[in-house]
Structure formats: C-alpha cells, structure tokens
Design an enzyme around this catalytic site. Structure first.
Site: not given
Lengths: 155, 155
Positions: A52, A54, A82, A85
């Site tokens: 992801h 992040e 999410c 993260c």
C-alpha cells in the site's frame, strides 16, 4: 496545521501510479516541513499484497532516516489508512495522520477494505497518533474518479 | 487441522532471528501441505517498522507465487498477528491463521502492541479468514521466555 503542498505531492504520486495501472492511492511523509518519502500503491505492479502507499512510504522513510521509528513525522494519505497501514503508522510512531477520502468511499468502489476506520483503530488500540480527516477531500475524490473512469482496471 | 511441523518451522526461524537480536516472532506460510515462505521479524535488523514476521513471510510468498493473492494458504504465527499483520493477511486473502501465544502475552513483555485481537479484527472487519488460536502455545511461550532472558535487548 496540514499543508496543501504535501497532500498535493501524495496526489501527484498516486496519479503517476495510476498511469502504470496501480490502485489510486498515494502517501507523503513529512518531518519538520520537509518531505521524507512519497509513494504510491504498488500491489499490482509489484505483485505484493502489502505494498500500500503508506507501507511503501514508511519503508522509504525508515530507510532514509535509518530508523524504524519515525517520531515527529506526519503522513498525508489520499485515502484514510486501512487497518494495516494505520497499525504500521502506529508501530513507526508517526505523530499525525492527515487524509482525504474515507475507507467507506473506496469500499463503494469495490476495494476489499476491512471496514474499520482510523478513528476506531485509534480508540480500540489506544494509539496516541493524531488524526485529521477530510483534508483536501475534493481533490482526493477527483483522484478516485479518475481511477473509476479507467478501462480494464483490476484490484 | 494445524500441523506441528509448520509451527516448528516458524519457531525455528524466530530462534534464528533471536540470535541476531531481533524480536522473538516467526511465521510460516503453507499451501497444499508445502512451505511457501518462512520469516522472522527483522524490524531491528533492517530498521523497518513494517518488517514483522508475517509481513516478511507474505512478501516472500507473493514473490514466490508471483501473485498478490495467497488464496488457499495458511499462515502459522508464533504470536497472534497484530492488527497490521492481520490486515495484511486479509488483503492477501490467506485462508487461515494458526497462532501460538497471544497479543496480550507480548504486551506484558513491553511490546507496543495495539491491544486488538485477531478475533476482534475479524469480527469488526467482517473478514472471512479462519482463526485457530493457542496452537503449540507451550513451545511459543518458551520462545518468548528465551527472548526475555536475553541481556541488552531492544524493541
């Protein structure tokens, strides 16, 4: 106070990712008003479920600062982190999260999100991280709209 | 049914990590009764906040299977996956989590865990992943005890 240019960096990076058919998410980590790392989601490009925006940004920032702790940093995310993260941000001891669109916005687009908001994660996890939601929401919605218009997209 | 030799692999890997002063956590990903990836925590060794055993194992498994989805896989974790790792497991579509000790065991040792159990993450996140807790708990407690006895340890 959140600064527009840092979210703009995250959005710009996400748009670069979009051109390579990645998912429409970007993140920018800042310390003392300087950008430490910017990244977009590379789950599809690099075939790695953990990539992801992040997580990619945290990994870059740890490398750059040669430290597994990123105290005093702020992370700008085009979409609310999410739970993966959010928890990575907690582990890295990042001080503040600033985000644009919400998890519920991207769930509507079909992403397989765990529907647990950053504020619930903070509360349940008793995390000290500060959360600033809905920053530059309009521009971050536009980013999601650009992705929505693409043909042949995958998740 | 969980298989002892796979948890033994995870424990053995964690013990290798311990020798290099890493935190006492290991994970093993299995598909069709074959080991796909084994990893230990490398947060300290590689100075990266995201390098938990499960994340490292997922990254290896994705690389090996050339897929960001790990459907049909089971992950064995010496300790219950933290919310970051639980969510990564969800994103990777791993079918089952088998773990030894619990988050509350390692919080007692001083790790900065978000106190959200895998079963709460599953419930709140409406995740389909199956969870088998307390498997080979005794052996996994012994692993934590070995870490506890070390001198000059960091987190």
């Amino acid at each position: 106070m959140p600064v527009r240019k840092f979210m703009e960096s995250a959005i710009e990076k996400a748009r670069k990712g979009l051109k390579k058919n990645n998912s429409p998410f970007g993140a920018c980590i800042v310390k003392n008003n300087k950008v430490i790392a910017v990244a977009h989601n590379t789950v599809l490009e690099e075939r790695d479920a953990t990539n992801h925006a992040e997580i990619n940004a945290i990994r870059k920032a740890c490398k750059r600062l040669r430290n597994h702790e990123l105290k005093g940093c702020t992370i700008y995310s085009t979409t609310e982190p999410c739970p993966m993260c959010f928890s990575a941000i907690h582990w890295a001891k990042i001080s503040q999260i600033v985000f644009g669109t919400r998890i519920r916005d991207v769930r509507k687009l079909g992403f397989n999100e765990l529907p647990i908001s950053a504020s619930v994660m903070k509360l349940k996890g008793r995390s000290p991280v500060k959360i600033t939601p809905d920053f530059m929401r309009k521009e971050c919605v536009e980013l999601l709209e650009s992705w929505k218009k693409k043909k042949g997209k995958t998740y």
